[in-house]
Design a protein around this motif. Structure first.
Motif, PDB file in Angstrom:
ATOM      1  N   TYR A 161       0.833  -1.197   0.000  1.00 17.28           N
ATOM      2  CA  TYR A 161       0.000   0.000   0.000  1.00 17.28           C
ATOM      3  C   TYR A 161       0.875   1.256   0.000  1.00 17.28           C
ATOM      4  CZ  TYR A 161      -3.629   3.303   1.440  1.00 17.28           C
ATOM      5  OH  TYR A 161      -4.482   4.374   1.513  1.00 17.28           O
ATOM      6  N   LYS A 162       1.915   1.266   0.826  1.00 16.68           N
ATOM      7  CA  LYS A 162       2.825   2.416   0.871  1.00 16.68           C
ATOM      8  C   LYS A 162       3.509   2.611  -0.477  1.00 16.68           C
ATOM      9  CE  LYS A 162       5.200   1.168   4.552  1.00 16.68           C
ATOM     10  NZ  LYS A 162       5.998   1.107   5.793  1.00 16.68           N
ATOM     11  N   GLU A 163       3.933   1.521  -1.083  1.00 16.92           N
ATOM     12  CA  GLU A 163       4.564   1.593  -2.402  1.00 16.92           C
ATOM     13  C   GLU A 163       3.596   2.195  -3.428  1.00 16.92           C
ATOM     14  OE1 GLU A 163       5.830  -1.581  -5.873  1.00 16.92           O
ATOM     15  OE2 GLU A 163       5.965  -2.243  -3.787  1.00 16.92           O
ATOM     16  N   LEU A 164       2.361   1.702  -3.431  1.00 16.25           N
ATOM     17  CA  LEU A 164       1.364   2.202  -4.378  1.00 16.25           C
ATOM     18  C   LEU A 164       1.001   3.659  -4.102  1.00 16.25           C
ATOM     19  CD1 LEU A 164      -0.880  -0.973  -4.604  1.00 16.25           C
ATOM     20  CD2 LEU A 164       0.417   0.044  -6.496  1.00 16.25           C
ATOM     21  N   TYR A 165       0.878   4.024  -2.827  1.00 18.46           N
ATOM     22  CA  TYR A 165       0.557   5.416  -2.485  1.00 18.46           C
ATOM     23  C   TYR A 165       1.686   6.330  -2.960  1.00 18.46           C
ATOM     24  CZ  TYR A 165      -2.443   8.615   0.159  1.00 18.46           C
ATOM     25  OH  TYR A 165      -3.327   9.597   0.520  1.00 18.46           O
ATOM     26  N   GLY A 166       2.922   5.860  -2.775  1.00 22.70           N
ATOM     27  CA  GLY A 166       4.070   6.634  -3.263  1.00 22.70           C
ATOM     28  C   GLY A 166       3.994   6.866  -4.758  1.00 22.70           C
ATOM     29  N   GLN A 167       3.581   5.839  -5.497  1.00 24.17           N
ATOM     30  CA  GLN A 167       3.429   5.974  -6.943  1.00 24.17           C
ATOM     31  C   GLN A 167       2.236   6.854  -7.297  1.00 24.17           C
ATOM     32  OE1 GLN A 167       3.214   2.024  -8.588  1.00 24.17           O
ATOM     33  NE2 GLN A 167       5.105   1.402  -7.567  1.00 24.17           N
ATOM     34  N   PHE A 168       1.156   6.739  -6.536  1.00 23.47           N
ATOM     35  CA  PHE A 168      -0.044   7.530  -6.792  1.00 23.47           C
ATOM     36  C   PHE A 168       0.291   9.021  -6.773  1.00 23.47           C
ATOM     37  CE2 PHE A 168      -3.881   9.789  -5.433  1.00 23.47           C
ATOM     38  CZ  PHE A 168      -4.838   9.275  -6.280  1.00 23.47           C
ATOM     39  N   LEU A 169       1.053   9.450  -5.766  1.00 24.48           N
ATOM     40  CA  LEU A 169       1.414  10.863  -5.655  1.00 24.48           C
ATOM     41  C   LEU A 169       2.690  11.219  -6.399  1.00 24.48           C
ATOM     42  CD1 LEU A 169       0.665  11.667  -1.897  1.00 24.48           C
ATOM     43  CD2 LEU A 169      -0.700  12.266  -3.898  1.00 24.48           C
ATOM     44  N   GLY A 170       3.640  10.298  -6.433  1.00 24.88           N
ATOM     45  CA  GLY A 170       4.966  10.631  -6.932  1.00 24.88           C
ATOM     46  C   GLY A 170       5.187  10.423  -8.419  1.00 24.88           C
ATOM     47  N   ASN A 171       4.333   9.660  -9.073  1.00 27.58           N
ATOM     48  CA  ASN A 171       4.478   9.371 -10.492  1.00 27.58           C
ATOM     49  C   ASN A 171       3.396  10.138 -11.254  1.00 27.58           C
ATOM     50  OD1 ASN A 171       4.568   8.266 -13.074  1.00 27.58           O
ATOM     51  ND2 ASN A 171       4.895   6.183 -12.345  1.00 27.58           N
ATOM     52  N   THR A 172       3.797  11.070 -12.081  1.00 33.29           N
ATOM     53  CA  THR A 172       2.826  11.915 -12.781  1.00 33.29           C
ATOM     54  C   THR A 172       2.189  11.241 -13.998  1.00 33.29           C
ATOM     55  OG1 THR A 172       4.584  12.958 -14.066  1.00 33.29           O
ATOM     56  CG2 THR A 172       3.902  14.066 -12.022  1.00 33.29           C
ATOM     57  N   ALA A 173       2.702  10.093 -14.409  1.00 30.04           N
ATOM     58  CA  ALA A 173       2.111   9.373 -15.536  1.00 30.04           C
ATOM     59  C   ALA A 173       0.720   8.873 -15.150  1.00 30.04           C
ATOM     60  CB  ALA A 173       3.000   8.201 -15.950  1.00 30.04           C
ATOM     61  N   ASP A 174      -0.117   8.658 -16.135  1.00 29.61           N
ATOM     62  CA  ASP A 174      -1.479   8.171 -15.892  1.00 29.61           C
ATOM     63  C   ASP A 174      -1.665   6.710 -16.287  1.00 29.61           C
ATOM     64  OD1 ASP A 174      -2.506  10.523 -14.804  1.00 29.61           O
ATOM     65  OD2 ASP A 174      -2.896  11.363 -16.795  1.00 29.61           O
ATOM     66  N   ASN A 175      -0.579   6.011 -16.582  1.00 28.69           N
ATOM     67  CA  ASN A 175      -0.708   4.643 -17.078  1.00 28.69           C
ATOM     68  C   ASN A 175      -0.003   3.624 -16.174  1.00 28.69           C
ATOM     69  OD1 ASN A 175       1.884   5.438 -17.614  1.00 28.69           O
ATOM     70  ND2 ASN A 175       1.932   4.674 -19.701  1.00 28.69           N
ATOM     71  N   HIS A 176      -0.111   3.801 -14.865  1.00 28.80           N
ATOM     72  CA  HIS A 176       0.456   2.820 -13.938  1.00 28.80           C
ATOM     73  C   HIS A 176      -0.635   2.370 -12.970  1.00 28.80           C
ATOM     74  CE1 HIS A 176       0.811   5.914 -10.768  1.00 28.80           C
ATOM     75  NE2 HIS A 176       1.161   6.707 -11.755  1.00 28.80           N
ATOM     76  N   PRO A 177      -0.486   1.181 -12.399  1.00 26.72           N
ATOM     77  CA  PRO A 177      -1.545   0.623 -11.554  1.00 26.72           C
ATOM     78  C   PRO A 177      -1.975   1.518 -10.394  1.00 26.72           C
ATOM     79  CG  PRO A 177       0.099  -1.046 -12.030  1.00 26.72           C
ATOM     80  CD  PRO A 177       0.631   0.254 -12.558  1.00 26.72           C
ATOM     81  N   ALA A 178      -1.065   2.261  -9.810  1.00 21.99           N
ATOM     82  CA  ALA A 178      -1.381   3.042  -8.615  1.00 21.99           C
ATOM     83  C   ALA A 178      -2.441   4.119  -8.852  1.00 21.99           C
ATOM     84  CB  ALA A 178      -0.120   3.677  -8.034  1.00 21.99           C
ATOM     85  N   VAL A 179      -2.716   4.452 -10.099  1.00 24.24           N
ATOM     86  CA  VAL A 179      -3.765   5.447 -10.357  1.00 24.24           C
ATOM     87  C   VAL A 179      -5.114   4.955  -9.843  1.00 24.24           C
ATOM     88  CG1 VAL A 179      -2.560   6.494 -12.315  1.00 24.24           C
ATOM     89  CG2 VAL A 179      -4.282   4.728 -12.728  1.00 24.24           C
TER      90      VAL A 179
END
Length: 185
Positions: A161-179
């Motif tokens: 969950y922490k990894e995904l939350y980090g990607q949700f906020l930290g990765n500006t792309a719209d094509n990764h699972p964390a969106v």
């Protein structure tokens, strides 16, 4: 990315729905967290702990984001702060209070307190924020979050969950699972 951060502000932080973040939102989050974690019970001790956590989070976020020091954080101020503190960074590099909030949020999602957020808990969390007339998109969104290890364990662990939350906020792309961390947006 902008829409994801707007979603976080609108549906997770702006509890009183006044269009901006302020200290009252964080006090409301403390009460919400206490009641949800206690499954209806909200002991004074647990509420005090949550108030302290949310006060620290508010202090940290307002120090970073309240540029005009008016005691209110607009969507744009919040986005600018997230860009400054989270974009391009790993979860471990996020501000301490934000990490504490994220970890406490996992406890709220993990309704049965088994250390795993499964599809039923994910569904419940999603429908508390958005109106949806079919469960299928929620289930598909959950499935996109899962890697092979998640599937073996039956859902998301705190570390995942922490990894995904980090990607949700930290990765500006719209094509990764964390969106899909908070449902189909």
């Amino acid at each position: 990315w902008d829409n994801r951060v707007d979603f976080v502000v609108r549906y997770m932080y702006d509890i009183d729905n006044n269009g901006f973040l302020d200290q009252n939102d964080f006090l409301c989050m403390a009460v919400r967290a206490c009641v949800v974690e206690g499954k209806g019970d909200c002991s004074t001790a647990r509420l005090d702990d949550y108030k302290k956590l949310m006060k620290n989070l508010w202090d940290e976020i307002s120090a970073i984001a309240d540029d005009d020091k008016d005691g209110k954080i607009s969507n744009q101020e919040f986005k600018d702060a997230v860009k400054k503190t989270c974009v391009g960074k790993k979860y471990e590099e996020f501000p301490q209070a934000m990490r504490a909030f994220i970890e406490s949020n996992f406890k709220l999602l993990d309704i049965d307190s088994d250390g795993i957020v499964g599809v039923k808990e994910y569904r419940y969390n999603c429908i508390t924020r958005v109106a949806i007339d079919d469960i299928t998109p929620i289930d598909k969104a959950f499935e996109t979050l899962l890697n092979d290890e998640d599937r073996k364990r039956g859902g998301l662990s705190l570390d995942r969950y922490k990894e995904l939350y980090g990607q949700f906020l930290g990765n500006t792309a719209d094509n990764h699972p964390a969106v899909n961390l908070f449902g189909p947006l």
